[in-house]
Design a protein around this motif. Structure first.
Motif, short mmCIF file in Angstrom:
data_model
loop_
_atom_site.label_atom_id
_atom_site.label_comp_id
_atom_site.label_asym_id
_atom_site.label_seq_id
_atom_site.Cartn_x
_atom_site.Cartn_y
_atom_site.Cartn_z
N THR A 168 0.84 -1.20 0.00
CA THR A 168 0.00 0.00 0.00
C THR A 168 0.88 1.25 0.00
O THR A 168 0.64 2.19 -0.76
N ARG A 169 1.90 1.24 0.82
CA ARG A 169 2.80 2.39 0.87
C ARG A 169 3.52 2.62 -0.46
O ARG A 169 3.75 3.76 -0.87
N ALA A 170 3.85 1.53 -1.15
CA ALA A 170 4.52 1.62 -2.46
C ALA A 170 3.53 1.91 -3.59
O ALA A 170 3.92 1.92 -4.75
N ARG A 171 2.28 2.11 -3.24
CA ARG A 171 1.21 2.40 -4.20
C ARG A 171 0.98 1.26 -5.18
O ARG A 171 0.60 1.45 -6.32
N ARG A 172 1.24 0.05 -4.70
CA ARG A 172 0.95 -1.15 -5.49
C ARG A 172 -0.46 -1.67 -5.19
O ARG A 172 -1.03 -2.42 -5.96
N LEU A 173 -0.99 -1.27 -4.02
CA LEU A 173 -2.36 -1.59 -3.63
C LEU A 173 -3.07 -0.28 -3.34
O LEU A 173 -2.51 0.60 -2.69
N PRO A 174 -4.32 -0.13 -3.79
CA PRO A 174 -5.04 1.11 -3.53
C PRO A 174 -5.42 1.22 -2.04
O PRO A 174 -6.00 0.30 -1.47
N PRO A 175 -5.08 2.34 -1.40
CA PRO A 175 -5.36 2.49 0.03
C PRO A 175 -6.84 2.45 0.37
O PRO A 175 -7.21 2.04 1.47
N GLU A 176 -7.68 2.84 -0.56
CA GLU A 176 -9.12 2.86 -0.26
C GLU A 176 -9.69 1.45 -0.06
O GLU A 176 -10.79 1.30 0.47
N ASP A 177 -8.96 0.41 -0.46
CA ASP A 177 -9.42 -0.96 -0.28
C ASP A 177 -8.83 -1.65 0.95
O ASP A 177 -9.03 -2.85 1.15
#
Length: 192
Positions: A168-177
């Protein structure tokens, strides 16, 4: 207070100041900005004073990591104590872990990405690291399932949380999920 006691108190205060300043600088500008020269300037002591406390940046990173894991363990325990029932405790543990990682990226890096000279899962693992794992185990052992090693279950659950935090921090997973991922983890892995 004796002279020796005052010297020990002053030394401990300087050490706390060095660690707090390193952590603050790392959180503001990243670990690459943390140098002994910059720390010495910020705390208004000479570099030799820094070296009388820490042999270098590696040990400072380790000190920040130990301080951080102590805070994280306390946050995990507080969150799980406040929750009612196994599902709520495991969900609170997961959310608190991910929140700590998101709010304290430099500390999280010191714990898991950078070389702070700390041994994990070894005989000489520092007590704060063992306690950090224990804070996870205390809740997760209750939901590991019959015939499942609670320590191994905790390692797998922790690895899943760490993966979510890192990706999530690396923007590989969307934080809203994040909330949906936590619920899926609790539902499927913890079987709750």
């Amino acid at each position: 207070m004796s002279v020796q006691e005052r010297k020990q108190r002053d030394r401990a205060e300087r050490e706390r100041l060095i660690v707090a300043t390193a952590r603050e600088l790392a959180e503001q500008q990243g670990w690459e900005a943390v140098t002994t020269r910059r720390l010495a300037e910020r705390i208004e002591y000479s570099q030799p004073v820094l070296y009388s406390h820490f042999r270098g940046k590696r040990e400072i990173i380790g000190a920040v990591a130990l301080e951080g894991v102590t805070e994280m363990a306390a946050a995990l325990r507080a969150a799980t104590r406040a929750a009612d029932g196994p599902r709520a405790r495991v969900t609170a543990l997961a959310r608190t872990y991910l929140d700590f990682a998101a709010r304290n990226p430099a500390v999280y890096d010191a714990l898991f990405q950078l070389d702070g000279g700390l041994a994990f899962a070894e005989e000489d693992t520092p007590e704060p690291l063992k306690d950090g794992f224990a804070a996870l185990l205390e809740t997760l052992a209750d939901v590991a399932g019959e015939g499942v090693d609670p320590g191994l279950f905790t390692e797998v659950f922790w690895a899943a949380l760490h993966g979510q935090a890192t990706l999530t921090r690396a923007r590989r997973l969307p934080p809203e999920d994040t909330g949906r991922r936590v619920q899926l983890l609790v539902d499927r892995l913890a079987g709750l």
